[in-house]
Scaffold this motif. Structure first.
Motif, short mmCIF file in Angstrom:
data_model
loop_
_atom_site.label_atom_id
_atom_site.label_comp_id
_atom_site.label_asym_id
_atom_site.label_seq_id
_atom_site.Cartn_x
_atom_site.Cartn_y
_atom_site.Cartn_z
N UNK A 264 78.12 -2.25 19.17
CA UNK A 264 76.77 -2.69 18.84
C UNK A 264 76.34 -3.84 19.74
N UNK A 265 77.24 -4.76 20.08
CA UNK A 265 76.87 -5.86 20.97
C UNK A 265 76.36 -5.31 22.30
N UNK A 266 77.07 -4.33 22.84
CA UNK A 266 76.64 -3.72 24.10
C UNK A 266 75.31 -2.99 23.92
N UNK A 267 75.14 -2.35 22.79
CA UNK A 267 73.90 -1.65 22.48
C UNK A 267 72.71 -2.61 22.54
N UNK A 268 72.85 -3.77 21.88
CA UNK A 268 71.76 -4.74 21.84
C UNK A 268 71.49 -5.34 23.22
N UNK A 269 72.55 -5.64 23.96
CA UNK A 269 72.38 -6.23 25.29
C UNK A 269 71.83 -5.22 26.30
N UNK A 270 72.30 -3.99 26.22
CA UNK A 270 71.80 -2.98 27.15
C UNK A 270 70.33 -2.65 26.88
N UNK A 271 69.90 -2.74 25.62
CA UNK A 271 68.47 -2.58 25.35
C UNK A 271 67.67 -3.60 26.15
N UNK A 272 68.09 -4.85 26.12
CA UNK A 272 67.40 -5.92 26.85
C UNK A 272 67.41 -5.65 28.34
N UNK A 273 68.57 -5.28 28.85
CA UNK A 273 68.69 -5.04 30.29
C UNK A 273 67.94 -3.78 30.73
N UNK A 274 67.62 -2.91 29.80
CA UNK A 274 66.83 -1.75 30.13
C UNK A 274 65.41 -2.09 30.55
N UNK A 275 64.96 -3.31 30.25
CA UNK A 275 63.63 -3.74 30.70
C UNK A 275 63.76 -4.30 32.12
N UNK A 276 63.03 -3.76 33.08
CA UNK A 276 63.24 -4.15 34.48
C UNK A 276 62.83 -5.57 34.82
N UNK A 277 62.09 -6.26 33.93
CA UNK A 277 61.71 -7.65 34.20
C UNK A 277 62.82 -8.63 33.88
N UNK A 278 63.81 -8.20 33.09
CA UNK A 278 64.87 -9.10 32.64
C UNK A 278 65.96 -9.22 33.70
N UNK A 279 66.37 -10.46 33.95
CA UNK A 279 67.50 -10.69 34.84
C UNK A 279 68.82 -10.85 34.10
N UNK A 280 68.80 -11.61 32.98
CA UNK A 280 70.09 -11.98 32.41
C UNK A 280 69.96 -12.49 30.98
N UNK A 281 70.44 -11.77 29.97
CA UNK A 281 70.60 -12.36 28.64
C UNK A 281 71.79 -13.31 28.63
N UNK A 282 71.73 -14.31 27.75
CA UNK A 282 72.77 -15.35 27.74
C UNK A 282 73.35 -15.53 26.33
N UNK A 283 74.07 -14.53 25.81
CA UNK A 283 74.69 -14.70 24.49
C UNK A 283 75.73 -15.81 24.50
N UNK A 284 75.74 -16.60 23.45
CA UNK A 284 76.71 -17.69 23.31
C UNK A 284 77.89 -17.23 22.47
N UNK A 285 79.09 -17.61 22.86
CA UNK A 285 80.28 -17.31 22.05
C UNK A 285 81.40 -18.26 22.40
N UNK A 286 82.25 -18.52 21.43
CA UNK A 286 83.49 -19.25 21.66
C UNK A 286 84.69 -18.34 21.42
N UNK A 287 84.43 -17.06 21.23
CA UNK A 287 85.47 -16.09 20.90
C UNK A 287 85.76 -15.23 22.13
N UNK A 288 86.97 -15.30 22.70
CA UNK A 288 87.27 -14.52 23.90
C UNK A 288 87.08 -13.02 23.72
N UNK A 289 87.39 -12.49 22.53
CA UNK A 289 87.21 -11.05 22.30
C UNK A 289 85.74 -10.67 22.33
N UNK A 290 84.88 -11.52 21.74
CA UNK A 290 83.45 -11.25 21.79
C UNK A 290 82.93 -11.34 23.22
#
Length: 317
Positions: A264-290
């Protein structure tokens, strides 16, 4: 990125619970301006160019709000060191922070120095104060704490005293003290002002909220950024965790395989990246697995417009 306000989401499932529930069977050859950077063997993270320079920027970044605001104890910092190691190993580069984020700038700077990777990331932070002298002093502190004297991108945080700070940032860019200039805001109510600056302030970057759940930026801001050559960083790509709560217990659709999506994380991020105006989402995490999960959104295919519409329908259903 955001001013002081309550940031704790209502009780709900952890991301781990949602990931486990949503893991299922893991189309956009025409999306513009994607490239594969020369990195280590194996899958390479996609990049998009910064419009004002053409510099290739990997498409997944790292936010530091709350996650990097820790003390000096080894137990607090060890997971963050792992996050950075895995982040760079994936080919990602952009790390975003702010003086508003407590100790985050200093923690990033310390960990980079300890790892010998001060020059590896694309560093971004912000000025968040009023007054020219106060702003100049804060910028200098950020340069030393986070960047050890260097900074790639300096942004005016939430447009605070923007008319004072933008001329200073332009002077710093001309003097090669920083490389890029930008502005940020997290509120829908500020979108008119963001649009004004995108169109008239000769920015390199704008940072704004955008997600599968909060798509307001699609109406005017993303088209304006595309038209005026402004790179877009996306804050709150998971809508403060609400997207994971929304999808709790729901399996990832089989058609997610069509754009190389396995969580699901990839699903949400890939939706954002599917818009050609977007360069880079910046999710925050302190969890190496995430972190490992997030960066995989920058690999392989992305959803085309027809698939993105299907993703919206799935969420709203």
């Amino acid at each position: 990125m955001r001013p002081s306000r309550p940031r704790h989401a209502p009780p709900g499932p952890t991301r781990r619970e949602v990931l486990v529930a949503g893991l299922g069977a893991a189309l956009t050859p025409s999306l513009p301006a994607l490239a594969q950077p020369p990195t280590a063997p194996g899958p390479r993270m996609l990049t998009r160019p910064i419009p004002s320079s053409g510099e290739a920027l990997p498409v997944i970044g790292l936010g530091t709000w709350q996650t990097f605001d820790v003390g000096g104890a080894a137990g607090e910092r060890a997971p963050l060191a792992q996050v950075l190691q895995k982040f760079f190993a994936s080919g990602a580069r952009l790390i975003d922070s702010s003086p508003m984020y407590g100790r985050s700038e200093a923690v990033v700077g310390d960990l980079l120095k300890q790892s010998g990777q001060e020059k590896t990331p694309f560093l971004a932070t912000k000025v968040w104060t009023r007054g020219k002298a106060e702003g100049a002093a804060q910028i200098q502190t950020s340069l030393q704490r986070m960047g050890h004297g260097r900074m790639d991108l300096m942004q005016v945080h939430n447009l605070l005293d923007v008319d004072t700070h933008l001329p200073v940032l332009r002077e710093l860019k001309a003097a090669k003290k920083i490389r890029y200039v930008g502005v940020t805001h997290y509120q829908r109510g500020a979108f008119d002002d963001l649009e004004k600056h995108i169109k008239g302030s000769k920015l390199d970057f704008v940072q704004l909220p955008y997600s599968l759940a909060m798509r307001d930026a699609e109406a005017r801001l993303l088209p304006a950024a595309k038209e005026h050559g402004v790179a877009v960083l996306v804050m709150e790509p998971f809508d403060k965790g609400n997207l994971f709560r929304k999808m709790k217990g729901r399996p990832l659709p089989a058609w997610a395989q069509d754009f190389d999506c396995a969580s699901w994380a990839q699903f949400f991020l890939k939706f954002i990246l599917g818009h050609p105006a977007v360069n880079c989402p910046i999710p925050a995490t302190s969890n190496p697995a995430h972190l490992e999960d997030n960066v995989k959104a920058g690999l392989g295919r992305l959803p085309d417009e027809k698939t993105r519409a299907r993703m919206v329908k799935l969420l709203e259903g």
